[in-house]
Each structure stands twice: as structure tokens, then as C-alpha cells.
Design a protein around this motif. Structure first.
Motif, short mmCIF file in Angstrom:
data_model
loop_
_atom_site.label_atom_id
_atom_site.label_comp_id
_atom_site.label_asym_id
_atom_site.label_seq_id
_atom_site.Cartn_x
_atom_site.Cartn_y
_atom_site.Cartn_z
N ARG A 145 -15.20 -6.36 24.37
CA ARG A 145 -16.32 -5.57 23.88
C ARG A 145 -16.03 -4.09 24.07
NH1 ARG A 145 -20.38 -8.53 22.19
NH2 ARG A 145 -20.51 -10.66 22.91
N VAL B 51 -11.23 -17.74 25.93
CA VAL B 51 -11.26 -16.30 26.14
C VAL B 51 -12.21 -15.67 25.13
CG1 VAL B 51 -9.89 -14.18 26.12
CG2 VAL B 51 -8.90 -16.29 27.03
N LEU B 52 -13.17 -14.89 25.63
CA LEU B 52 -14.15 -14.23 24.76
C LEU B 52 -13.57 -12.92 24.23
CD1 LEU B 52 -17.31 -14.80 26.96
CD2 LEU B 52 -16.57 -16.11 24.97
N ALA C 156 -13.84 -26.56 22.11
CA ALA C 156 -14.86 -26.13 21.15
C ALA C 156 -14.89 -27.02 19.91
CB ALA C 156 -14.63 -24.68 20.75
N THR D 113 -7.18 -23.43 31.71
CA THR D 113 -7.63 -24.52 30.85
C THR D 113 -6.61 -25.65 30.84
OG1 THR D 113 -8.80 -22.96 29.44
CG2 THR D 113 -8.40 -25.14 28.53
N GLU E 132 -12.41 -11.93 29.67
CA GLU E 132 -13.56 -12.71 30.11
C GLU E 132 -13.45 -14.11 29.52
OE1 GLU E 132 -18.44 -12.59 29.75
OE2 GLU E 132 -17.26 -10.91 29.02
N VAL E 133 -13.58 -15.14 30.37
CA VAL E 133 -13.43 -16.53 29.95
C VAL E 133 -14.77 -17.23 30.13
CG1 VAL E 133 -12.18 -18.68 30.38
CG2 VAL E 133 -11.02 -16.49 30.68
N ASP E 134 -15.19 -18.02 29.10
CA ASP E 134 -16.47 -18.72 29.20
C ASP E 134 -16.32 -20.03 29.96
OD1 ASP E 134 -15.39 -20.53 27.40
OD2 ASP E 134 -16.94 -20.27 25.88
N HIS E 135 -17.40 -20.81 30.05
CA HIS E 135 -17.41 -22.04 30.83
C HIS E 135 -16.50 -23.13 30.27
CE1 HIS E 135 -20.33 -22.90 27.65
NE2 HIS E 135 -20.12 -24.18 27.90
N ARG E 136 -16.10 -23.03 28.99
CA ARG E 136 -15.20 -24.02 28.39
C ARG E 136 -13.74 -23.65 28.57
NH1 ARG E 136 -17.60 -23.51 22.54
NH2 ARG E 136 -17.40 -21.38 23.26
#
Length: 65
Positions: free
Chosen positions: A55, A51-52, A23, A16, A44-48
Motif C-alpha cells: 500500500r 502475500v497482500l 484461495a 505456506t 504483509e501476509v494474510d491468514h491463508r
């Protein structure tokens, strides 16, 4: 060190770019990196670039305490 938003506390991925949270627009600050857990799972990293949350294998989100 990892970068985190000072306003919404979203954790940014390593790739990033910039000084502002994608966000909410808050300022990004650096903090000591939290460990990835005993399994060594890749975050896991989203499109922005955020970091998610991790789970659990049985479902649901693992939140740090």
C-alpha cells in the motif's frame, strides 16, 4: 524463489505449506522473487498465507508493472 498460483497469480508467503493455492485451488509454481522495493518493507501476509499487495503511504494499492 517465491511461490505463486498458476491460476489466480496470488503470491504465497514463505511459511505456506502445500502444493495448492488456498484461495482458488490452483497449482503453485516457483518464480524469481520480485524485489520488495527501495524501502525494504516487509510483505504483509494474510491468514491463508497469501502475500497482500503493498500500500502507498497516501492510500491505494501499489501494483507491479
Amino acid at each position: 524463489m517465491e511461490r505463486i498460483c498458476s491460476q489466480c497469480h496470488a503470491v504465497m508467503g514463505d511459511e505456506t505449506q502445500g502444493d495448492w493455492c488456498p484461495a482458488c485451488g490452483g497449482a503453485l509454481v516457483e518464480r524469481k522473487r520480485l524485489d520488495e522495493g527501495p524501502s525494504g518493507a516487509v510483505a504483509e501476509v494474510d491468514h491463508r498465507g497469501i502475500v497482500l499487495p503493498r500500500r502507498h503511504a497516501m492510500g491505494g494499492i501499489i501494483t507491479p508493472q
